[in-house]
Write an enzyme that holds these catalytic residues in place. Structure first.
Site, short mmCIF file in Angstrom:
data_model
loop_
_atom_site.label_atom_id
_atom_site.label_comp_id
_atom_site.label_asym_id
_atom_site.label_seq_id
_atom_site.Cartn_x
_atom_site.Cartn_y
_atom_site.Cartn_z
N LYS A 159 0.81 -1.21 0.00
CA LYS A 159 0.00 0.00 0.00
C LYS A 159 0.84 1.27 0.00
O LYS A 159 0.46 2.28 -0.59
CB LYS A 159 -0.96 -0.02 1.18
CG LYS A 159 -1.99 -1.13 1.06
CD LYS A 159 -3.11 -1.03 2.07
CE LYS A 159 -4.15 -2.11 1.82
NZ LYS A 159 -5.31 -2.00 2.71
N LYS A 173 -8.57 -11.20 -4.36
CA LYS A 173 -9.60 -11.17 -3.34
C LYS A 173 -10.65 -10.11 -3.67
O LYS A 173 -10.32 -9.03 -4.15
CB LYS A 173 -8.97 -10.86 -1.98
CG LYS A 173 -9.93 -10.93 -0.80
CD LYS A 173 -9.19 -10.68 0.49
CE LYS A 173 -10.15 -10.71 1.68
NZ LYS A 173 -9.45 -10.46 2.96
N LYS A 201 -13.24 -3.87 -1.58
CA LYS A 201 -13.93 -2.59 -1.70
C LYS A 201 -13.15 -1.61 -2.56
O LYS A 201 -13.73 -0.73 -3.19
CB LYS A 201 -14.12 -1.97 -0.31
CG LYS A 201 -15.01 -2.74 0.64
CD LYS A 201 -15.05 -2.03 1.98
CE LYS A 201 -15.90 -2.76 2.99
NZ LYS A 201 -15.92 -2.07 4.30
#
Length: 405
Positions: free
Chosen positions: A170, A265, A268
């Site tokens: 990230k 996966k 969102k």
């Protein structure tokens, strides 16, 4: 406990670690947890959900978990976490919260955070979380989460955090040096979420084991540094300050994959809404997403073929929402074409999600109900959390406030 799920998403004996020769394991062991079967739905290292009922100190073991209020709660959140909470609440003492403090580690819409937090809480209840059995609350409503995070930070080697997989991924997306400090330290907050409530077991997806192992390592490290006789000499009870949590991993549905890529996966944060089924999607939208989802050109349908990740994912989803066994689904679908199976899956999803959507509308329309639930849940959580912080501050040598002043 997931960056998305604590499932963070968080249950232990007071002396299950060695006080000598401690060394961190989470950076070098990719599968550090022994696994035992304790039922049809979960793999867990906990010996039992309850203690001996004849013991005067008998209590249910405690499970804590949560989901971020960013974006819409989707099928992966539900099947991988929330649906399993509903099963857990009958056997364990459960605390489920909305992890809004984690939601601010990446850029977010400030106008949406409050609404998303409320919507997430409503969906917890709509999915079957029973407030007579579980405490439901908002993470930021219990101040001890931040207090414990800071105390744990003083014992957390920065090298542990820099090697966390999600931080590396990230922070790279955020541009390296432009990434917020919170992106580096949020695993410490996740550890605080777990350890604050002296959790016995933590519902986690396969991709969250590293975060749980960090919490276990921090618990042992703090116990070694401040616990035992050193704590007793400062007026405490002595022994372990924290329990060492164990993983609780669903055997099915622990990791629901994207509809557009069976190797990723369901998320969102994925750019395309086509990649996920949101719990509040309309019937027509669910049918359209399943109709357009990625499949393959093999004949028939089957589980566990590494060359067919999308097939395995869609069959697993159908298995869970239909309530059938893996064997029953294998037999039912082995000769099906995708053209036959997709409407079957869409209908099963619509039937399964429809009661959730109806209940969600009822909850959000009832003025004051949700606020009352969250307030009462935060009160119950605060009682446990404040005791943990008090014990650690005592063991660390902090000067106590005079309650009479």
């Amino acid at each position: 406990m997931a960056h998305a799920t604590l499932s963070h998403s968080v249950i232990l004996s007071s002396s299950r670690f060695s006080r000598l020769g401690y060394a961190s394991k989470f950076l070098r062991n990719t599968n550090p947890f022994p696994v035992r079967l304790t039922g049809e739905s979960f793999r867990c290292c906990c010996s039992s959900a309850t203690t001996d009922e004849t013991s005067p100190s008998a209590r249910r073991k405690r499970v804590v978990s949560g989901v971020q209020p960013t974006g819409s709660i989707h099928l992966g959140n539900y099947l991988g976490a929330i649906k399993n909470w509903v099963a857990l609440q009958d056997t364990y003492e459960t605390l489920f919260f909305i992890v809004d403090l984690h939601a601010i580690t990446l850029p977010y819409d400030t106008k949406e955070l409050r609404k998303a937090t409320r919507d997430t809480a409503a969906l917890y209840l709509a999915c079957g979380v029973d407030v007579s059995k579980a405490s439901v609350f908002v993470q930021s409503h219990v101040r001890a989460h931040v207090d414990l995070m800071w105390l744990l930070s003083s014992s957390t080697p920065i090298g542990w955090l820099q090697k966390m997989t999600q931080f590396k991924e990230k922070s790279r997306k955020e541009g390296g040096e432009n990434a917020a400090v919170a992106l580096l330290t949020y695993p410490v907050l996740m550890s605080a979420d777990i350890l604050l409530y002296q959790a016995d077991c933590v519902p986690v997806g396969e991709d969250q084991k590293q975060h749980l192992e960090l919490a276990r390592d921090l618990a042992q490290r703090v116990n070694n540094i401040y616990g035992g006789r050193k704590w007793k000499k400062l007026g405490g009870r002595g022994g372990s300050i924290f329990k060492i949590p164990e993983p609780l991993i669903p055997q099915a549905g622990a990791r629901v994959m994207s509809l557009t890529d069976g190797l990723s996966k369901m998320s969102k944060s994925a750019p395309s809404d086509q990649s996920r089924i949101n719990l509040l999607d309309s019937k027509d939208l669910i049918a359209d997403k399943i109709k357009r989802c990625k499949t393959d050109s093999f004949a028939g349908l089957e589980f566990d073929n590494a060359e067919r990740p999308e097939c395995n994912n869609l069959l697993s989803v159908y298995q869970i929402v239909s309530g059938k066994t893996k064997e029953e689904v294998s037999e039912e679908c082995k000769d099906m074409s995708w053209g036959t199976f997709k409407p079957l899956l869409a209908d099963a999803l619509i039937e399964h999600l429809s009661p959730i959507q109806v209940r969600y509308q009822e909850i959000t329309a009832e003025t004051g109900y949700l606020d009352k639930v969250l307030s009462e849940g935060a009160d119950r959580a605060t009682e446990i959390a404040d005791a943990t912080v008090h014990n650690l501050k005592q063991a660390m040598g902090f000067y106590p406030r005079n309650s009479a002043s």
